[in-house]
Design a protein around this motif. Structure first.
Motif, PDB file in Angstrom:
ATOM      1  N   ALA A 286      27.736 -67.490 -21.368  1.00 34.99           N
ATOM      2  CA  ALA A 286      26.445 -67.720 -22.015  1.00 34.99           C
ATOM      3  C   ALA A 286      25.299 -67.497 -21.040  1.00 34.99           C
ATOM      4  N   GLY A 287      25.485 -67.962 -19.805  1.00 30.96           N
ATOM      5  CA  GLY A 287      24.446 -67.776 -18.790  1.00 30.96           C
ATOM      6  C   GLY A 287      24.247 -66.325 -18.432  1.00 30.96           C
ATOM      7  N   SER A 288      25.321 -65.548 -18.458  1.00 31.71           N
ATOM      8  CA  SER A 288      25.220 -64.122 -18.183  1.00 31.71           C
ATOM      9  C   SER A 288      24.386 -63.413 -19.242  1.00 31.71           C
ATOM     10  N   ALA A 289      24.613 -63.765 -20.503  1.00 31.17           N
ATOM     11  CA  ALA A 289      23.825 -63.178 -21.596  1.00 31.17           C
ATOM     12  C   ALA A 289      22.357 -63.583 -21.483  1.00 31.17           C
ATOM     13  N   PHE A 290      22.112 -64.851 -21.157  1.00 29.11           N
ATOM     14  CA  PHE A 290      20.742 -65.334 -21.009  1.00 29.11           C
ATOM     15  C   PHE A 290      20.060 -64.643 -19.819  1.00 29.11           C
ATOM     16  N   GLY A 291      20.813 -64.459 -18.724  1.00 33.20           N
ATOM     17  CA  GLY A 291      20.269 -63.754 -17.565  1.00 33.20           C
ATOM     18  C   GLY A 291      19.894 -62.325 -17.888  1.00 33.20           C
ATOM     19  N   TRP A 292      20.684 -61.685 -18.750  1.00 37.75           N
ATOM     20  CA  TRP A 292      20.382 -60.312 -19.173  1.00 37.75           C
ATOM     21  C   TRP A 292      19.056 -60.270 -19.933  1.00 37.75           C
ATOM     22  N   THR A 295      16.223 -60.646 -17.431  1.00 41.67           N
ATOM     23  CA  THR A 295      16.040 -59.401 -16.680  1.00 41.67           C
ATOM     24  C   THR A 295      15.357 -58.353 -17.538  1.00 41.67           C
ATOM     25  N   LEU A 296      15.755 -58.278 -18.792  1.00 33.96           N
ATOM     26  CA  LEU A 296      15.156 -57.308 -19.723  1.00 33.96           C
ATOM     27  C   LEU A 296      13.655 -57.545 -19.878  1.00 33.96           C
ATOM     28  N   GLU A 297      13.260 -58.804 -19.866  1.00 31.44           N
ATOM     29  CA  GLU A 297      11.839 -59.165 -20.006  1.00 31.44           C
ATOM     30  C   GLU A 297      11.126 -59.232 -18.651  1.00 31.44           C
ATOM     31  N   ARG A 298      11.835 -58.842 -17.582  1.00 30.71           N
ATOM     32  CA  ARG A 298      11.278 -58.817 -16.224  1.00 30.71           C
ATOM     33  C   ARG A 298      10.775 -60.195 -15.773  1.00 30.71           C
ATOM     34  N   VAL A 299      11.415 -61.235 -16.228  1.00 33.20           N
ATOM     35  CA  VAL A 299      11.006 -62.590 -15.842  1.00 33.20           C
ATOM     36  C   VAL A 299      11.182 -62.826 -14.334  1.00 33.20           C
ATOM     37  N   PRO A 300      12.301 -62.395 -13.704  1.00 31.88           N
ATOM     38  CA  PRO A 300      12.426 -62.599 -12.250  1.00 31.88           C
ATOM     39  C   PRO A 300      11.309 -61.921 -11.469  1.00 31.88           C
ATOM     40  N   GLN A 301      10.965 -60.688 -11.858  1.00 37.35           N
ATOM     41  CA  GLN A 301       9.914 -59.965 -11.146  1.00 37.35           C
ATOM     42  C   GLN A 301       8.550 -60.637 -11.322  1.00 37.35           C
ATOM     43  N   LYS A 302       8.270 -61.090 -12.546  1.00 38.28           N
ATOM     44  CA  LYS A 302       6.992 -61.762 -12.806  1.00 38.28           C
ATOM     45  C   LYS A 302       6.918 -63.104 -12.075  1.00 38.28           C
ATOM     46  N   ALA A 303       8.034 -63.822 -12.046  1.00 38.27           N
ATOM     47  CA  ALA A 303       8.065 -65.098 -11.327  1.00 38.27           C
ATOM     48  C   ALA A 303       7.854 -64.883  -9.833  1.00 38.27           C
ATOM     49  N   LEU A 337      22.308 -74.493 -13.690  1.00 36.76           N
ATOM     50  CA  LEU A 337      21.167 -74.098 -12.871  1.00 36.76           C
ATOM     51  C   LEU A 337      21.504 -72.898 -11.998  1.00 36.76           C
ATOM     52  N   ILE A 338      22.726 -72.866 -11.486  1.00 38.53           N
ATOM     53  CA  ILE A 338      23.140 -71.713 -10.672  1.00 38.53           C
ATOM     54  C   ILE A 338      23.091 -70.440 -11.498  1.00 38.53           C
ATOM     55  N   ILE A 339      23.602 -70.499 -12.722  1.00 38.67           N
ATOM     56  CA  ILE A 339      23.640 -69.329 -13.595  1.00 38.67           C
ATOM     57  C   ILE A 339      22.233 -68.873 -13.973  1.00 38.67           C
ATOM     58  N   ILE A 340      21.351 -69.818 -14.302  1.00 42.71           N
ATOM     59  CA  ILE A 340      20.023 -69.474 -14.792  1.00 42.71           C
ATOM     60  C   ILE A 340      19.067 -69.097 -13.670  1.00 42.71           C
ATOM     61  N   LEU A 341      19.074 -69.878 -12.583  1.00 47.59           N
ATOM     62  CA  LEU A 341      18.039 -69.731 -11.557  1.00 47.59           C
ATOM     63  C   LEU A 341      18.347 -68.705 -10.471  1.00 47.59           C
ATOM     64  N   THR A 342      19.622 -68.450 -10.208  1.00 54.66           N
ATOM     65  CA  THR A 342      19.960 -67.501  -9.134  1.00 54.66           C
ATOM     66  C   THR A 342      19.298 -66.137  -9.331  1.00 54.66           C
ATOM     67  N   PRO A 343      19.351 -65.536 -10.551  1.00 51.78           N
ATOM     68  CA  PRO A 343      18.667 -64.239 -10.726  1.00 51.78           C
ATOM     69  C   PRO A 343      17.152 -64.331 -10.523  1.00 51.78           C
ATOM     70  N   LEU A 344      16.565 -65.511 -10.770  1.00 46.46           N
ATOM     71  CA  LEU A 344      15.122 -65.673 -10.574  1.00 46.46           C
ATOM     72  C   LEU A 344      14.763 -65.734  -9.090  1.00 46.46           C
ATOM     73  N   PHE A 345      15.626 -66.366  -8.299  1.00 43.60           N
ATOM     74  CA  PHE A 345      15.323 -66.550  -6.885  1.00 43.60           C
ATOM     75  C   PHE A 345      15.598 -65.306  -6.037  1.00 43.60           C
ATOM     76  N   MET A 346      16.536 -64.471  -6.435  1.00 44.75           N
ATOM     77  CA  MET A 346      16.934 -63.346  -5.592  1.00 44.75           C
ATOM     78  C   MET A 346      15.773 -62.426  -5.200  1.00 44.75           C
ATOM     79  N   PRO A 347      14.907 -61.997  -6.144  1.00 44.51           N
ATOM     80  CA  PRO A 347      13.771 -61.153  -5.733  1.00 44.51           C
ATOM     81  C   PRO A 347      12.820 -61.885  -4.789  1.00 44.51           C
ATOM     82  N   MET A 348      12.683 -63.203  -4.944  1.00 47.55           N
ATOM     83  CA  MET A 348      11.788 -63.977  -4.070  1.00 47.55           C
ATOM     84  C   MET A 348      12.313 -63.990  -2.642  1.00 47.55           C
TER      85      MET A 348
END
Length: 428
Positions: A286-292, A295-303, A337-348
Motif C-alpha cells: 500500500a505504501g508503495s502505491a501511495f509513494g508512486w 512521486t507522480l505529483e512531484r511532492v518530494p521535489q516540491k517539499a 512512516l518509513i514507507i511514506i517519508l523515505t521518498p520525501l527525504f531522499m531528495p532533501m
C-alpha cells in the motif's frame, strides 16, 4: 485537486482508526477517482509491483529467524550471560535489562518482541529487588528501542529498500549507535541505582568459571550478528541471503544443538511468521502505491524546494526533522512512516549533502521514540498491558528516558562518524 483529496482521505482514515494499509489504499483510490488520466487497474499493478522485490525477502527471513529464536532457549542463555557480566555494577538487574535488549536486538530484529519478552521475564524480578513497577516498565520499553538500529533491524531493511540504500551498509552503520545508546542507558541506570540505593552491594559473586560457562552457552547465539555482518562484508552473501542463513542457523541451533525446539514449535513459529510478514508486506504494498502517487505529483521535489528555501544548513535541517518525526511518530506506526517519508527525504539529503546511511540511523531512531508516547505508542501499550502499569504512571516516569533518547538522536545526527565509521572502515 487530486492530491489534496488523496491526503484528506488518508488523514480521515487515520482519525477513524482504519488499518494503515487500507487507509493508504483508500487514499490511492481517491486519487484515481479525481485523476482520469489513469485507470484504477494501475493501483493493483502498483500494489503488486511494490512487493515484487528480492530485498523484501530479507524482511520475511529475518522476521522468521527472530520468531524461531524465541523457541530455541536463547533468551534464557542470554539472560544468564547478561546477569554474570553486570553483577558488579550498581542496579545490576536493571543493567541486565539494558544488556539483554542490546544482545537480543542483534538476533530478533523486533523491538515489540524484545519489549514483550523482557516485560514478562525481568519486570517482576526487578520489582522484587525494590524497583518501582513504572520504572521497570519504562526501562524495558526504552531499551527495546536499541533493537531497530542494530542489525538485523527490520526498519533498516525497509528504509534500505524504499530509499535504494545499501542494506549491508545500514547494518554496519547501526552497530556503534546501538552501543552508544546502550552505554547511555547503563550510565542512567548507574546513577538511578546510586540515588535510590538499589542493588549497590551484590551478595552474589560470580567467578571466572561462571563467566566462561555463561559465555559458552550464549556464544552460538552471539555469533549470529557476526556471521551476518561478516558474510555481507566479505561478499559471501547478500543481505537477503543473510536472512536465509539466519533462519537455517536458528533451526539448527534450536533443533539439533540446544534441542529445545520440537517440530510442533517449528510449525507454530512458521504460522506466526506468515501472520507477521503478511501484515508488514501489506503495508509495504500500500505504501508503495501511495509513494508512486506522491512521486507522480512531484511532492518530494516540491517539499525539497520548500525546505531548502527556508532551511539554510544541515544542522537546522536535522533539528526540524527531529521535531517533525517526534510529532508524527506519536500518531503513526514506524513502518508506515518509513514507507511514506523515505521518498520525501531522499531528495532533501542530496541538497544538504547528507549521507543516506547516516540519515537512515537517525531517521529510524527518531520514529522509534514515538512508540513510547501516546496516543499510538505501540511499545508503551505492549509493556503496560503485560506488566499492568497505568499509562499515567508510565508517562510520568518516561520523561528522563525521552530526554536521553533525544540526546542520543542528536548525538548521532551531529557526529556522523558514529554511524559511518564501520561502513567506511569495512568498505575500504
Amino acid at each position: 485537486m487530486a492530491i489534496f483529496a488523496t491526503l484528506a482521505v488518508l488523514i480521515i482514515s487515520f482519525l477513524l482508526n482504519i488499518p494503515i494499509a487500507f487507509g493508504l489504499i483508500l487514499s490511492c483510490l481517491m486519487y484515481f477517482t479525481f485523476n482520469n488520466s489513469f485507470s484504477s487497474e494501475i493501483l493493483i499493478q502498483r500494489l503488486i509491483s511494490g512487493m515484487e522485490s528480492v530485498p523484501l525477502l530479507a524482511i520475511i527471513f529475518f522476521i522468521s529467524a527472530g520468531i524461531l529464536m524465541n523457541y530455541t532457549g536463547i533468551t534464557s542463555r542470554m539472560l544468564r550471560f547478561s546477569t554474570v557480566i553486570t553483577n558488579p555494577l550498581p542496579g545490576s538487574l536493571a543493567q541486565v535489562n539494558v544488556i539483554l535488549s542490546t544482545l537480543m536486538g542483534g538476533i530478533s530484529g523486533s523491538n515489540v518482541a524484545d519489549a514483550a519478552m523482557q516485560s514478562k521475564i525481568l519486570v517482576p524480578e526487578m520489582e522484587k529487588k525494590g524497583y518501582k513497577k513504572s520504572f521497570s516498565t519504562v526501562l524495558t520499553a526504552s531499551t527495546s528501542l536499541i533493537t531497530p538500529i542494530i542489525p538485523p533491524g527490520i526498519g533498516l531493511i525497509m528504509y534500505g529498500y524504499v530509499g535504494n540504500v545499501s542494506i549491508g551498509k545500514l547494518f554496519m552503520a547501526g552497530i556503534l549507535p546501538g552501543i552508544v545508546l546502550c552505554i547511555c542507558f547503563m550510565m542512567y541506570v548507574h546513577f538511578y541505582a546510586k540515588k535510590y540505593n538499589l542493588e549497590t552491594d551484590s551478595s552474589i559473586k560470580y567467578s571466572t568459571k561462571d563467566f566462561l560457562l555463561s559465555f559458552k552457552d550464549a556464544a552460538l547465539a552471539l555469533l549470529l550478528p557476526i556471521i551476518i555482518i561478516g558474510g555481507i562484508r566479505l561478499g559471501a552473501f547478500s543481505a537477503t541471503e543473510a536472512g536465509v542463513i539466519a533462519v537455517l542457523y536458528a533451526i539448527v541451533l534450536g533443533m539439533f544443538i540446544y534441542r529445545e525446539m520440537k517440530v510442533k514449535q517449528l510449525i507454530l513459529s512458521l504460522k506466526e511468521t506468515i501472520q507477521t510478514a503478511a501484515a508488514v508486506l501489506l503495508i509495504i504494498a500500500a505504501g508503495s502505491a501511495f509513494g508512486w502517487v506522491l512521486t507522480l505529483e512531484r511532492v518530494p521535489q516540491k517539499a525539497t524546494e520548500l525546505m531548502v528555501s527556508f532551511v539554510s544548513n544541515e544542522v537546522l535541517f536535522f533539528l526540524i526533522t527531529l521535531i517533525f518525526l517526534l510529532i508524527v511518530g506519536m500518531f503513526l506506526e514506524g513502518n508506515v512512516l518509513i514507507i511514506i517519508l523515505t521518498p520525501l527525504f531522499m531528495p532533501m539529503l542530496i541538497e544538504y549533502g547528507i549521507d543516506p546511511v547516516h540519515f537512515g540511523i537517525f531517521f529510524i531512531m527518531c520514529i522509534s521514540i514515538g512508540t513510547l508516547t501516546p496516543p499510538l505508542g505501540t511499545i508503551m501499550f505492549t509493556t503496560c498491558g503485560i506488566t499492568g502499569t497505568r499509562f499515567e504512571e508510565f508517562i510520568k516516569e518516561s520523561w528522563p528516558f525521552l530526554l536521553l533518547l533525544i540526546f542520543a538522536a542528536l548525538l548521532i545526527a551531529f557526529f556522523p562518524s558514529i554511524s559511518l565509521f564501520l561502513p567506511n572502515l569495512l568498505g575500504a
